[in-house]
Enzyme design. Structure first.
Site, PDB file in Angstrom:
ATOM      1  N   LEU A 152       2.836   6.181  -2.694  1.00 49.10           N
ATOM      2  CA  LEU A 152       3.927   7.066  -3.116  1.00 49.10           C
ATOM      3  C   LEU A 152       4.143   6.995  -4.621  1.00 49.10           C
ATOM      4  CD1 LEU A 152       6.592   6.901  -0.280  1.00 49.10           C
ATOM      5  CD2 LEU A 152       4.506   8.278  -0.471  1.00 49.10           C
ATOM      6  N   HIS A 159       0.818  -1.213   0.000  1.00 47.78           N
ATOM      7  CA  HIS A 159       0.000   0.000   0.000  1.00 47.78           C
ATOM      8  C   HIS A 159       0.854   1.266   0.000  1.00 47.78           C
ATOM      9  CE1 HIS A 159      -3.570  -2.322   0.243  1.00 47.78           C
ATOM     10  NE2 HIS A 159      -3.596  -2.502   1.553  1.00 47.78           N
ATOM     11  N   CYS A 160       1.920   1.274   0.777  1.00 54.20           N
ATOM     12  CA  CYS A 160       2.779   2.465   0.841  1.00 54.20           C
ATOM     13  C   CYS A 160       3.448   2.713  -0.507  1.00 54.20           C
ATOM     14  CB  CYS A 160       3.822   2.313   1.946  1.00 54.20           C
ATOM     15  SG  CYS A 160       3.098   2.143   3.587  1.00 54.20           S
ATOM     16  N   THR A 161       3.909   1.666  -1.134  1.00 55.20           N
ATOM     17  CA  THR A 161       4.536   1.792  -2.446  1.00 55.20           C
ATOM     18  C   THR A 161       3.523   2.309  -3.472  1.00 55.20           C
ATOM     19  OG1 THR A 161       6.154   0.086  -1.937  1.00 55.20           O
ATOM     20  CG2 THR A 161       5.755   0.519  -4.266  1.00 55.20           C
TER      21      THR A 161
END
Length: 154
Positions: free
Chosen positions: A49, A44-46
């Protein structure tokens, strides 16, 4: 939302290259969108961003400095940044562990990571926020709400 003072403008963090940065430097020349993420390299973070990196020109055109912050150590952020070629700084809230995230009310004590929180800071004041549960990534459309907040009167 009524603007509120950013709680830790003088906090010192390190970017993915190990260079020290006072958070207030992010918005010293205009507004900044600080995006807290739980973990480098996570799905999710990848994705979050990556979407911001894809749309970075829209934020640049609005004069908004993007930056991401997590509790990961500098070497992990350096590897993530080099792997993904993010065009904005990745900031480490590793030590003292989670100090900035805690001050922002966005630290998960059980997991030891930053929660999903985005803050638009202008002139040292938080003028827009977006919070999402750990399992629910923020969308690019939701982050574009920061740009709409800049354009709004008041």
């Amino acid at each position: 939302m009524a603007p509120t003072p950013f709680p830790v403008p003088g906090a010192l963090v390190r970017d993915q290259h190990g260079e020290p940065l006072r958070l207030a430097e992010l918005w010293s020349e205009g507004p900044a969108l600080l995006v807290l993420v739980p973990a480098a390299f996570s799905t999710h973070c990848t994705a979050e961003l990556g979407a911001l990196a894809y749309d970075v020109d829209r934020f640049d055109d609005a004069g908004v400095q993007l930056a991401a912050l997590s509790c990961d150590p500098v070497p992990a952020l350096r590897a993530w940044g080099e792997d993904r070629l993010y065009p904005f700084p990745l900031l480490s809230d590793f030590w003292p562990h989670g100090a900035v995230s805690r001050a922002l009310g966005a630290f998960d004590e059980e997991l030891g990571v930053s929660e999903r929180l985005s803050l638009l800071v202008r002139d040292g004041r938080v003028v827009w926020t977006l919070r999402s549960p750990a399992h629910a990534p923020r969308s690019l459309a939701a982050h574009r709400g920061a740009l709409a907040a800049l354009a709004a009167p008041g």
